[in-house]
Each structure stands twice: as structure tokens, then as C-alpha cells.
Motif scaffolding. Structure first.
Motif, PDB file in Angstrom:
ATOM      1  N   ALA A 197      53.166  39.114  -5.314  1.00  8.09           N
ATOM      2  CA  ALA A 197      54.020  40.295  -5.268  1.00  8.09           C
ATOM      3  C   ALA A 197      54.583  40.579  -6.661  1.00  8.09           C
ATOM      4  O   ALA A 197      54.634  41.717  -7.112  1.00  8.09           O
ATOM      5  CB  ALA A 197      55.145  40.072  -4.268  1.00  8.09           C
ATOM      6  N   ARG A 203      43.118  45.686   0.978  1.00  7.18           N
ATOM      7  CA  ARG A 203      44.511  45.544   1.413  1.00  7.18           C
ATOM      8  C   ARG A 203      44.634  45.359   2.908  1.00  7.18           C
ATOM      9  O   ARG A 203      45.708  45.530   3.469  1.00  7.18           O
ATOM     10  CB  ARG A 203      45.298  46.782   1.009  1.00  7.18           C
ATOM     11  CG  ARG A 203      45.537  46.851  -0.466  1.00  7.18           C
ATOM     12  CD  ARG A 203      46.531  47.912  -0.792  1.00  7.18           C
ATOM     13  NE  ARG A 203      47.349  47.488  -1.927  1.00  7.18           N
ATOM     14  CZ  ARG A 203      48.436  48.117  -2.324  1.00  7.18           C
ATOM     15  NH1 ARG A 203      48.865  49.174  -1.691  1.00  7.18           N
ATOM     16  NH2 ARG A 203      49.112  47.682  -3.367  1.00  7.18           N
ATOM     17  N   THR A 208      53.453  44.994  -5.226  1.00  9.15           N
ATOM     18  CA  THR A 208      52.119  44.456  -5.511  1.00  9.15           C
ATOM     19  C   THR A 208      51.888  44.510  -7.012  1.00  9.15           C
ATOM     20  O   THR A 208      52.465  45.344  -7.713  1.00  9.15           O
ATOM     21  CB  THR A 208      51.019  45.286  -4.820  1.00  9.15           C
ATOM     22  OG1 THR A 208      51.199  46.652  -5.185  1.00  9.15           O
ATOM     23  CG2 THR A 208      51.064  45.133  -3.322  1.00  9.15           C
ATOM     24  N   ARG A 243      48.461  35.414  -4.269  1.00  7.26           N
ATOM     25  CA  ARG A 243      49.619  35.647  -3.407  1.00  7.26           C
ATOM     26  C   ARG A 243      49.937  34.400  -2.607  1.00  7.26           C
ATOM     27  O   ARG A 243      51.112  34.062  -2.433  1.00  7.26           O
ATOM     28  CB  ARG A 243      49.307  36.815  -2.469  1.00  7.26           C
ATOM     29  CG  ARG A 243      50.402  37.133  -1.469  1.00  7.26           C
ATOM     30  CD  ARG A 243      50.131  38.429  -0.733  1.00  7.26           C
ATOM     31  NE  ARG A 243      50.415  39.583  -1.583  1.00  7.26           N
ATOM     32  CZ  ARG A 243      51.578  40.226  -1.613  1.00  7.26           C
ATOM     33  NH1 ARG A 243      52.575  39.828  -0.851  1.00  7.26           N
ATOM     34  NH2 ARG A 243      51.753  41.264  -2.402  1.00  7.26           N
ATOM     35  N   HIS A 266      54.431  47.630   4.118  1.00  9.42           N
ATOM     36  CA  HIS A 266      53.560  47.715   2.957  1.00  9.42           C
ATOM     37  C   HIS A 266      52.328  46.856   3.147  1.00  9.42           C
ATOM     38  O   HIS A 266      52.421  45.677   3.470  1.00  9.42           O
ATOM     39  CB  HIS A 266      54.310  47.256   1.698  1.00  9.42           C
ATOM     40  CG  HIS A 266      55.560  48.038   1.455  1.00  9.42           C
ATOM     41  ND1 HIS A 266      55.577  49.257   0.839  1.00  9.42           N
ATOM     42  CD2 HIS A 266      56.845  47.771   1.774  1.00  9.42           C
ATOM     43  CE1 HIS A 266      56.807  49.719   0.773  1.00  9.42           C
ATOM     44  NE2 HIS A 266      57.617  48.827   1.357  1.00  9.42           N
ATOM     45  N   GLY A 270      57.787  44.625  -0.756  1.00 11.58           N
ATOM     46  CA  GLY A 270      56.414  45.121  -0.677  1.00 11.58           C
ATOM     47  C   GLY A 270      55.797  45.387  -2.027  1.00 11.58           C
ATOM     48  O   GLY A 270      54.886  46.192  -2.167  1.00 11.58           O
ATOM     49  N   VAL A 299      49.384  44.722   1.623  1.00 19.08           N
ATOM     50  CA  VAL A 299      49.334  43.965   0.374  1.00 19.08           C
ATOM     51  C   VAL A 299      47.929  43.427   0.140  1.00 19.08           C
ATOM     52  O   VAL A 299      47.135  43.291   1.064  1.00 19.08           O
ATOM     53  CB  VAL A 299      50.334  42.794   0.392  1.00 19.08           C
ATOM     54  CG1 VAL A 299      51.750  43.339   0.451  1.00 19.08           C
ATOM     55  CG2 VAL A 299      50.052  41.868   1.553  1.00 19.08           C
TER      56      VAL A 299
END
Lengths: 551, 648
Positions: free
Chosen positions: A140, A124, A160, A206, A133, A158, A135
Motif C-alpha cells: 500500500a 486488481r 496503492t 503487499r 478499494h 486503500g 488492490v
């Protein structure tokens, strides 16, 4: 349940009392690795439902790692109990799965590979934080359309996708069964169990979500297509032998079983069914290992999928699929060796040459590694073709050596980033060795291992499979293998030259500093390269002991 | 007593290690340490010699096995030594003359800053040379052979700041490579033929081998001998090797190392005896070099280069004698030993002259030095008389025997060889007399030579050069230099008579080399008389040319032969045209082939793979339908192929 039992179950008349059905005898201890992983996956689903969003990530990561570690412990315990040796290996769960050397060896490899792959899933620190946050590499919110307001809202919030952990555990459960499957139906079910979560995982990048979703769709379509072939092959083999268990089919092929099932009087013993059925099942497995001409999905999917998933897929799926292929060829079809060997020769040759040649002109590092994995599939096929115990153990060794290096290499790819996420175009890697000598050096080590330079794991693995193949009479295959290794060395070393002997680009990528998780993954890869390369004997012996299938 | 053999080598080897690794702390005591350790080797040699004399002629051979060097199955070589009469002769010569030259060097190199290193190299040479003659198998001999080559290279190039010295060292090394290649091939042939390298094993099995094999091995050994002993066609390095300090020239390039070829041939007598063709090649090489060196020696004005030509010529005598077989081996070694004395003495004398003459080497700038350097004059004069074979002195006994043996070869061959050796004796008398007259007699040409260098008047001479062209003040060398010269002069005078009278040397060496008397068509007395007549003729011509007439300070143009001889009979030109040019052409053509053919194939292959890759890549068009079609087609082919396999 054995096949005749299944058969009689379906054909028994209603007059028989339901109470007389014998309960199946399941050796829970012996299949505990699969049960542990599948159980952990289901607990993970429950976590998604009940654990608060903030705590989910930690809960899922810990659960996944613990589950995989416990399963590995179970595998080790079984091996220590002697199930890996030829004397104690046997078929468990009413004939559905084998507990023997190759199965345990490959399950152990898959589990360890999965652990280091999960570390990269959990990374992360690479992507810039969304607000407060941190990620990871995954979308997301998988359901939000790329570029939509929903997606933006999810990013802002935020979110995940922590579902990736149970999904990957399900996939691992399928992979564990795949090389151990001892009847065709279990094989098919395991294939689907391992494939479906992978299709989903591929779609969850992402960044570059569209290409990720395109990859997932292609993978799903083509995977379904190949599953259909495989399933049709299963049907034909059943028609030929009246059974789906490996041992029974092998006996019919050998001619030791003569009695014809009356319901199958028209088809049983028909060699055309056997040959076509066997070819179709083999084709389904060749699709999974990415052999030419069933490889076309590989570059597109490897490129589009989130890089941690690519590493996981490239390593663990290949191990599982080769395990299944080995068992099918060595247990079910040894009587057909003279039929499948020439065909597999052809496949191995075009896979080695094709993968190496097309890789030359690739400009994207992930596609390059994809073609590299195709070429490696060809090398492993050369070991499979040896049709000898040495062939089995050489393939096992190669898979163990190759899988960790692959996960490590893709982990390095996740580190090299620019504003658009990972910088995978090769031109951006120019001069990386000047900016980040350590990362470039580690990647160079992986590339040298892929190229099979002596004192790396790649050399020991290639030497083992080529030696087995040559001893099995496939000298021309070995020569072609060495030639394609030479071709492949060109593009591996070209990347090294690019990294160390080119001027860095002013707008070049930066190398992100990862958390200890990814560092462990890369470190394990380097350690495997060196240990398997410099002192391979212990692992060769281990693979040699695990080289006998239970029948 | 046998266990002392290793100490012979260990002492100078220790010296080399200490001096080369010791650092500056040893700068002052270095020369002394080197000399003492070399002397220790001589003392051990003398003790062993005394022990050997006490035994019967048949069991004088001592052996020492140190350890198994290469203990591979079927390929065994030991580090072991064999000390017999032949080795003993060499041990005493090497360590004795070596120690004398160490002592001489203390004086000669007194002002050199790097003298510790110089003595280290000298010790290294002595150790390697002793290893060469003591080894009990060819592989260990080869190690010593290479060791002396290394020491020779390091010492020729000792004044490496002079480009000429560096070049000379390189030249010596490269030319010796050719010979060393011969030795290594010979050893390989021995291994394939006999399965062993040990002297005992090879010589014991030599009778069983075919003549072809023996000839091949012997010719390769001859090639090795040509390289190390500066025989035609590998002679070109010796003249340039005089760039090294004079003690080096005396020890390595006159008395010991260059005679290693003679040792090799004599040691391998059992092989050569079975290969008459190779023996013929040996005498041809010896005979040609004998005249070649003598002619070069006549034309050189550089005192050391003239002596180098003489060395070549004298070794030619030895090689010729060794090629005669059992009738000549003993005399080859005997001449080798006497030559070791007088040639080392001559070189030390030359060094002494140079020492007193500001390192001038041109004999045309000497003259009348006998008044200024009486000791040098007398010792050099005795060496001179010895080399030309003045009755009663060393050279008389040893050379006379070779001439007799050459005639004793019999037939036309004998007559030709005899004539060549006689002619060589005459030329020897000529050039040695010329050297003697130009150096010690006549007018003092070194006076008024303080003018700028006549060769390059426009160039400002370097400081060293200026010193060299200042008028010299000839003076006698210090006693640390003259004493070794006196000792060697005594050897030059007495060794021949000591060895020759009563065939003492013959009886000493015969058990090792074997001996047979030929039947000479001319009696010994006639040979001796002819030698003496030719001696007088040669010396007389030299006297008429250089004693009666003044010697011009600048060399006259001279005849075609003289000019050729000044250029070493065009040996370098020959090598340049044939080898260097030829090599360049070969290299260029290989480079051309590499660029066009090899690179063409490589680049072409790469390009074709690249093109193929580009085409195959187009199949990967991104459409799932195409991929599915490819899978379907692949499956169809596989199914069809599987069915076809069964049908076939």
C-alpha cells in the motif's frame, strides 16, 4: 562520441575555445524505442505528482501500455526499414548503441514481454479488496514499515503504489539499451538503469513484506557487488586498449591497431589486463543471467519479490543480459574465442547440472521456477558458446520462446491463493487438477514447455541451441545438456503428477478468477508454447535473419 | 485383357467390404451376394484362362501395374499383378473351389445368425488369397499372405463363444506369426541382396548372388511355408483349426491357404535351385511331415482332425516334391490341385455327415451311414478312392508322379525319399479306409447314445450339448450342399487323368517352373506296382481291424504310439515344455533383472541425484555474505582459468 573524441575532450587544454566542440550527432529516429519508453517513464513520474490518486492507476496503466506499444511500433518500423539486415545495420549515437538485427529482435521481445508483464502488474482482482478499494500485488505504501500503524492506515485508506509503472518503464528503458550497448560505459549505465528500479520493485510486495524487503536488500547488495566487478573490468579493458568502444577494443585485440596512446604506454597491449578485464565484465553479465556460481541471489529474490515482478525479471532481464553477453563475446572478444570458450564451457555445464539438480529438492513453486530458470540459463549458454551465426539466432529464438512462457507461468502462480496470499508451497498444489482443471492444465502446458517436450516451444528452443552447439563442436556439452534436461524433466513432471494424481488437501488453496489482463498474459504464454512448438519455422527464420551484429 | 486381373481381386474384396460394413440390412441377401461375387471372380478367371490358352506357351504371362505403392528413393514397391500359368492354376482353384464352398455354406450356415459376417470373411479370404498368388512382388505377396492369415484367424474363431474356438484361432495366429516373421526376414534379405522385391528383379539377379545368401533367403522362405502350410515344426495349429465351421476347414485349411507354402517355394524356384542345402531342408520337412500327419491321422477319432492330419501329410508330399527341384515342381502343383478337389470334397462330406448327425464329430459314434446318406457316401467314397491313389482316379496320377520323382532324386537320398513316400501311401490307405469303415459301414453305433455325456456325467450339459447327445436322425443334406460335393467328386475322379494323361499339366506349367527328368533307378512300372501293393496292404489292415471286428464306442487304451498320436505326437507337449516353459523362465529372469538391476540403477540414480541435491541445497543458506563469497570465488576461478588457458 567515439572514444578518442572523449579522450581528447578530457585532455584538451583550456586554450581551446569552448565554441569549437562539435555537437554530437544523435540519430533520434533510430534510438526512438528507448526514448519513447524513457519519456513515458518520466511522464509517469509527473503523473504521480499531478494526477489525482483515484485516476492515477488508470492513467499509469494506459500510459505504460501505450508507451511500450509505441516503442514496439518503432522497433517494427526500424526493422521494416532494413536496420535488422547486415547491410543497413550500424552504430548510432556517436558509437554508443548499435542498431542491428539482434538488438532489434531482443528489444521487440523485451517490449512485448514487458506489455504482458505490465498486465500482471495491473491485476486488481486477486487480492481481496481493502474496503471499497481494489488492490494489486504491491504494498500500500512502500515507505511504511511492515506491521506498523502507518501501514495499517495506508491499507485502510486503500492506497496503492502506482509508482511501479514508471519504475518498470525505467527498467525497460535500461533493458532496451543493454543488448544494444556498443561501448562499455553505455553497458554499465544501462545495467544500472535497469537494475535500480528492479531493486525497488522487489521490495514492494503487499503480502509477506519482510521476505520481500530481505530479497530486495540481498539483490541490491549482490548486484552492487557484481557491478563493481564489471566496472573494474571496464577499467582494465580501457587500460588494455585505450578505448571503451567495442569496435576499438576488438581491433586492439586483433592487432589491427598498433599505435599506443602515450598516456597508457605502461598498460596498453598487456594481455593480462585484457584477460582479467574480459573475465570480470563477463562475470558481471553472468550474474544478471543467473549462471552458476553467480546464481545464488536468484532463488531468494525470485521467491521474495512480488510474483508479477518475478515474472518480469525472470523474462525480460534475462533477455537483455543474454543480449549484452552475446554482443560482448561476438563483437568485442571474437579474437579471444579460444580463451573464453573453455571457461564458458565450464560455466554452462555447472549451470545446467547445478540448476537441474538443486531444483529436485525444492518445495516452493517460485524457488522451483527460479532453479528452473538457472538451468535454462545453462542451456542458452550452450547456444552462446557455439560462436557461430546459428548460435546467435538459436539464442534469440530460445529467449523469445522462453520469456513469454516464464511470464505466463508466474502469472498462474499468482492465481493460486489461500488466506495468506499466494500459496506457493508445493504441498498446497496437490490435487489442483481436480479443483481447477483448466488452471492446472495450463500450468502443466507451461511445465511441459520448460521440460522441452516435443510440440512445445521449449523443445524447439532446446533443439535449436543444442544443434548450434553441436555444429560448433560442443558435442559433450550437448550430451550434458540433454542429461540435465532429463533430470529437469523429473521435477517438472513431478509437479504435474502432484496436481493431477494426488488427493486435494481439505485446507488447500483456491484459484482466484483473474481479470482479462492476467488472462491475456496466460493466453499469450500458451499461444507461444503452441505456435513456437508446432510451427517454429517462421520465428526461426526471423531469428536467423536477425543473427548478424553490426561492428 | 490384362486389365481384368485386378477385377479378380476386386470382386470378392467388394463383397467383403459390402458384407462387413453393410449392417443388418444385408443379413438376408448376404450369402447370395458373397457367392455371386466369388463366382464373378471365377468367371473372370475363366475368361482370362481362355484368353491365355489362345496364346503361345512362351507369351502367356500377363501383367498389370496398378500404382506405385512405396515410391521412396531406392525402396520401390508397386501394386502390380503377374498372371502366368502358375498363378492361373491357383486362380481357378481358389475361385472355383471357393465358389463351390460358398454355395455349400448357404446350406451349411443356413441357421447361423451371423452368416452375413461369415460370407464377408469368406470373401475377404478369397480376395487375400488371390492377391497372394497374383502379386508381382514379394511385398505385395506378403500383404496377401497376412490377409489370408487374418481371414483364417477370423474364421477359425468364428464361433468365438466357444472357448475352444477362440483358443484355436489364437493358436493359429500365434504359430503363423513365427512363419510370417520368416517371410518378412526373407523379404528384408532380398532387399539387401538384390535391392528389389519384384519377382523379375529377384529371379533375374539370383544367379549372381552367393549360395550363402540364397540359402539364408530360402531357409527363411521355408520357415514361412512351414507356418502357413502346417509343416513340422510349425504344424501344431492345424488340428485345432478344425474348430472353425467345416466349409472353412474345407476351403482354407485343406484346399487353398495351407498350400500357400507350396506356392511360395515353387514361385521362388530360382532361389531354391541355387541353394541345395535349403532344398535338402525342404525335402526333410516334407518327408517328416508326410509321416507325422499320416500317423496322427490314423489315431484320431474326430473325423475332421483325422482329415487335418491327412491334409498335413498330403501337403508334406507337395513340399517334398517342391524340394526336389525342377524334377518335382510341376508334380507338387499337380498334386496340390487334385488334392484341392478331393480333400475339399472329403471335408464337405464330413460336414454333411456332421450336419445329419447333430454336429457329432466322433467317428466311433457313426457307423452304417451309407443307407441314410447315399449322396454323401458316394461322393465321400470317390474322394476316398482318389486320395489313396486308386488306379485311374486323381490321386493315383499325382501321387504316383511324386513317388517317381522322389526315387529319381538319385543316390541314397532318392532311396530314402522314395521309401518314405511309399510308406506314406500305405498309411494313407490305412487311415482313410479306417475312416470310411467307421463312418459308413459297420453297426449303427449312434443308436442308444441318448444317455448323458459319458465324459462328464455329473455336469448338467448345456442345452446345445443335450441336443447333441439326443439320438441323431441321420439324413441326407439339402441339394445346395450335395451339388458342390458332386462337382468336387467329379474333379476327384477325373482331374488326375485329365492332367496326367499325355503330360498335359506338365506342358502347361513347364514354362514357369521349368522341368527336368531325373534318372530313376527303378522303372515307373515298378513304382506303380509297389504303390498298389502297399495300398492294398494298408487298406487290408484297416479292414481287418475295423471292417471285420466291431468298433468299440469308446476308444481302447491303445499302444504307446497310438496314445502319442492321439495327442498329435506330443507336439503341444513339446511346445509347452520347450517354448512355453522356456519362455516363462526367460520372462521371469528378465523381470528379475528389471526389478533388481534396471530399477536398481534407475532408483539409485534418482536417489543419488536427490542426495546431491539435498547437499547442494545447503550451500544456499540465505546469507548474502555467503552468496558474495561464492561470487568472489567463482570470479577468481574464472579469472584464473582464463589466464591458465592462455598460459597453456
Amino acid at each position: 562520441m567515439s572514444a578518442p573524441a572523449v579522450h581528447s575532450l578530457w585532455t584538451t587544454t583550456a586554450a581551446d575555445s569552448i565554441g569549437t566542440i562539435p555537437s554530437p550527432h544523435i540519430e533520434y529516429g533510430q534510438i526512438s524505442p528507448v526514448l519513447i519508453v524513457a519519456g513515458a517513464a518520466m511522464v509517469g513520474v509527473l503523473f504521480e505528482a499531478f494526477v489525482p490518486r483515484k485516476a492515477r492507476y488508470y492513467a499509469q496503466v494506459i500510459l505504460a501500455v501505450l508507451g511500450l506499444a509505441a516503442a514496439f511500433a518503432a522497433v517494427v518500423a526500424l526493422a521494416a526499414d532494413g536496420y535488422g539486415s547486415a547491410s543497413k545495420a550500424h552504430i548510432a549515437a556517436e558509437g554508443a548503441v548499435a542498431v542491428d538485427g539482434p538488438a532489434l529482435f531482443l528489444q521487440g521481445t523485451i517490449l512485448l514481454t514487458a506489455v504482458v508483464a505490465i498486465f500482471t502488474f495491473a491485476e486488481r482482482r486477486l487480492d481481496p479488496a481493502a474496503g471499497s478499494h481494489r488492490v494489486d500485488s504491491f504494498a500500500a505504501q512502500g515507505a511504511a514499515m511492515p506491521g506498523s500503524d502507518a501501514e495499517k492506515a495506508a491499507v485502510r485508506a486503500g492506497f496503492t503504489t502506482t509508482e511501479v509503472f514508471p519504475l518498470s518503464l525505467f527498467a525497460v528503458a535500461g533493458m532496451l539499451v543493454f543488448p544494444a550497448a556498443n561501448d562499455l560505459l553505455t553497458l554499465f549505465v544501462a545495467l544500472e538503469v535497469l537494475s535500480l528500479p528492479l531493486y525497488l520493485l522487489c521490495a514492494l510486495a503487499r503480502r509477506k513484506r519482510l521476505i520481500s524487503q530481505e530479497a530486495a536488500v540481498k539483490y541490491f547488495l549482490l548486484g552492487a557487488f557484481s557491478s563493481a566487478f564489471l566496472l573494474f573490468g571496464v577499467a582494465l579493458l580501457y587500460g588494455y586498449s585505450g578505448s571503451v568502444t567495442y569496435a576499438r577494443i576488438a581491433e586492439v585485440v586483433d592487432g589491427t591497431v598498433q599505435n599506443v596512446d602515450p598516456a597508457l604506454a605502461g598498460t596498453m597491449g598487456n594481455d593480462a589486463l585484457l584477460l582479467i578485464g574480459a573475465a570480470l565484465v563477463i562475470m558481471g553479465l553472468l550474474f544478471k543471467v543467473g549462471a552458476v556460481p553467480f546464481h545464488m541471489w536468484t532463488p531468494d529474490v525470485y521467491q521474495g519479490a512480488p510474483t508479477p515482478v518475478t515474472g518480469f525479471m525472470a523474462a525480460a532481464t534475462k533477455v537483455a543480459a543474454f543480449g549484452a553477453l552475446l554482443r560482448l563475446l561476438y563483437v568485442v572478444l571474437p579474437g579471444l574465442t579460444w580463451d573464453w570458450r573453455p571457461v564458458m564451457w565450464g560455466v554452462a555445464i555447472i549451470t545446467m547440472i547445478g540448476g537441474a539438480i538443486v531444483a529436485i529438492t525444492q518445495t516452493d513453486i517460485k524457488r522451483l521456477l527460479a532453479y528452473s530458470s538457472i538451468a535454462h540459463a545453462g542451456f542458452i549458454l550452450a547456444g552462446v558458446i557455439a560462436a557461430s551465426p546459428n548460435g546467435i539466432s538459436s539464442v534469440l529464438f530460445y529467449l523469445a520462446a522462453y520469456s513469454f512462457v516464464t511470464v505466463g507461468a508466474f502469472a498462474v502462480v499468482t492465481l493460486v491463493r489461500d488466506a495468506g496470499g499466494e500459496a506457493t508451497h508445493l504441498s498446497k498444489w496437490a490435487g489442483l487438477g481436480r479443483r481447477s482443471p483448466l488452471v492446472a492444465a495450463v500450468f502443466a502446458v507451461f511445465l511441459l514447455a520448460f521440460a522441452g517436450i516435443p510440440l512445445t516451444s521449449g523443445f524447439a528452443g532446446k533443439f535449436a541451441v543444442f544443434k548450434a552447439a553441436a555444429a560448433g563442436g560442443a558435442v559433450p556439452l550437448v550430451i550434458i545438456g540433454v542429461i540435465s534436461s532429463a533430470i529437469a524433466a523429473f521435477f517438472y513432471i513431478r509437479v504435474i503428477v502432484l496436481m493431477f494424481f494426488s488427493e486435494p488437501r481439505p485446507d488447500g488453496p483456491t484459484v482466484a478468477v483473474p481479470s482479462p489482463l492476467t488472462m491475456v498474459t496466460i493466453g499469450v504464454g500458451v499461444a507461444v508454447v503452441l505456435v513456437f512448438g508446432i510451427a517454429p519455422q517462421y520465428f526461426l527464420d526471423l531469428a536467423g535473419q536477425a543473427g548478424t551484429f553490426a561492428r | 485383357m490384362d486389365n481384368l486381373i485386378a477385377l479378380l481381386i476386386a470382386a470378392p474384396l467388394l463383397g467383403a467390404a459390402v458384407l462387413l460394413c453393410g449392417g443388418r440390412a444385408l443379413d438376408r441377401v448376404g450369402p447370395l451376394v458373397g457367392t455371386v461375387l466369388s463366382g464373378a471372380s471365377f468367371v473372370i478367371g475363366a475368361v482370362l484362362f481362355a484368353d491365355m490358352l489362345g496364346k503361345g506357351a512362351g507369351d502367356r504371362t500377363m501383367t498389370q501395374h496398378l500404382f506405385a505403392w512405396v515410391p521412396v528413393a531406392g525402396f520401390k514397391a508397386d501394386v502390380g499383378f503377374q498372371l502366368d500359368q502358375l498363378s492361373m492354376t491357383f486362380v481357378l482353384l481358389i475361385s472355383g473351389v471357393g465358389t463351390l464352398i460358398h454355395i455349400y455354406s448357404i446350406g451349411y450356415m443356413a441357421h447361423d445368425e451371423r452368416r452375413r459376417r461369415f460370407f464377408g470373411y469368406l470373401n475377404l479370404f478369397v480376395a487375400a488369397m488371390l492377391l497372394l498368388v497374383l502379386a508381382s512382388n514379394y511385398l505385395l505377396l506378403y500383404m496377401g499372405w497376412e490377409g489370408v492369415g487374418l481371414a483364417s484367424y477370423l474364421l477359425i474363431g468364428f464361433w468365438q463363444h466357444k472357448p475352444s474356438a477362440a483358443t484355436a484361432a489364437k493358436k493359429a495366429f500365434l504359430v503363423n506369426r513365427v512363419g510370417d516373421m520368416g517371410l518378412s526376414i526373407a523379404i528384408m534379405l532380398m532387399f539387401t541382396t538384390f535391392g528389389t522385391f519384384s519377382f523379375g528383379g529377384v529371379f533375374g539377379a539370383a544367379h549372381g548372388a552367393t549360395e550363402g545368401k540364397l540359402t539364408a533367403i530360402s531357409l527363411m522362405l521355408l520357415l514361412a511355408a512351414c507356418g502357413k502350410s502346417a509343416q513340422v515344426p510349425l504344424q501344431s495349429w492345424l488340428g485345432d483349426a478344425m474348430e472353425g465351421p467345416t466349409p472353412v476347414s474345407a476351403l482354407i485349411h485343406a484346399a487353398t491357404m495351407v498350400t500357400a507354402g507350396v506356392y511360395l517355394i515353387t514361385r521362388s524356384a530360382d532361389l531354391f535351385n541355387g541353394a541345395p542345402t535349403a532344398q535338402l531342408a525342404v525335402v526333410v520337412v516334407g518327408g517328416v511331415t508326410l509321416l507325422f500327419g499320416a500317423i496322427v491321422g490314423c489315431a484320431k477319432d474326430d473325423i475332421k482332425k483325422s482329415l487335418a492330419g491327412s491334409t498335413m501329410s498330403q501337403i508334406g508330399y507337395m513340399i517334398l516334391a517342391a524340394g526336389l527341384g525342377p524334377i518335382g515342381y510341376v508334380f507338387a502343383i499337380m498334386h496340390l490341385v487334385t488334392h484341392g478337389f478331393f480333400k475339399a470334397g472329403l471335408f464337405l462330406g464330413a460336414g454333411s455327415v456332421m450336419h445329419g448327425m447333430n454336429d457329432e464329430v466322433d467317428m466311433r459314434k457313426y457307423g452304417g451311414l451309407r443307407k441314410y446318406m447315399p449322396v454323401t457316401f458316394v461322393t465321400f467314397g470317390l474322394g476316398y478312392l482318389a486320395i489313396i491313389g486308386f488306379p485311374g482316379l486323381s490321386g493315383f496320377f499325382s501321387k504316383d508322379k511324386i513317388v517317381e520323382a522322389a526315387f529319381a532324386k538319385g543316390g541314397t537320398e532318392g532311396w530314402i525319399l522314395g521309401a518314405v513316400t511309399l510308406l506314406g501311401a500305405a498309411i494313407t490307405a490305412y487311415y482313410m479306409t479306417r475312416m470310411m469303415l467307421m463312418t459308413f459301414f459297420g453297426e449303427e453305433r449312434w443308436r442308444n447314445t441318448a444317455t448323458a455325456s459319458p465324459d462328464a456325467p455329473d455336469v448338467e450339459p448345456a442345452a446345445e450339448e443335450r441336443g447333441r447327445h439326443a439320438e441323431p436322425h441321420p439324413h441326407e443334406s439339402p441339394s445346395v450342399m450335395t451339388i458342390p460335393m458332386i462337382v468336387l467328386a467329379i474333379g476327384s475322379v477325373g482331374a488326375g487323368a485329365f492332367f496326367g494323361v499325355g503330360d498335359r499339366f506338365l506342358r502347361w506349367l513347364e514354362p514357369v517352373t521349368g522341368h527336368s527328368e531325373g534318372n530313376s533307378p527303378v522303372s515307373a512300372g515298378v513304382v506303380t506296382a509297389a504303390t498298389l501293393v502297399l495300398l492294398v496292404v494298408g487298406a487290408g489292415i484297416a479292414y481287418l481291424q475295423y471292417g471285420r471286428r466291431p468298433v468299440p464306442a469308446r476308444a481302447p487304451r491303445g499302444s504307446l504310439l497310438t496314445r502319442a498320436a492321439r495327442r498329435d505326437l506330443l507336439q503341444d507337449d513339446f511346445n509347452h515344455v520347450v517354448l512355453v516353459r522356456g519362455g516363462e523362465h526367460l520372462t521371469r529372469s528378465l523381470v528379475y533383472v528389471d526389478h533388481t538391476v534396471v530399477d536398481g540403477v534407475v532408483n539409485g540414480t534418482a536417489a543419488s541425484f536427490g542426495g546431491l541435491s539435498g547437499r547442494l541445497r545447503k550451500l544456499q543458506n540465505g546469507y548474502a555474505r555467503s552468496y558474495a563469497l561464492s561470487m568472489f570465488g567463482g570470479t577468481a576461478v574464472i579469472v584464473a582459468a582464463t589466464l591458465l588457458m592462455r598460459a597453456v
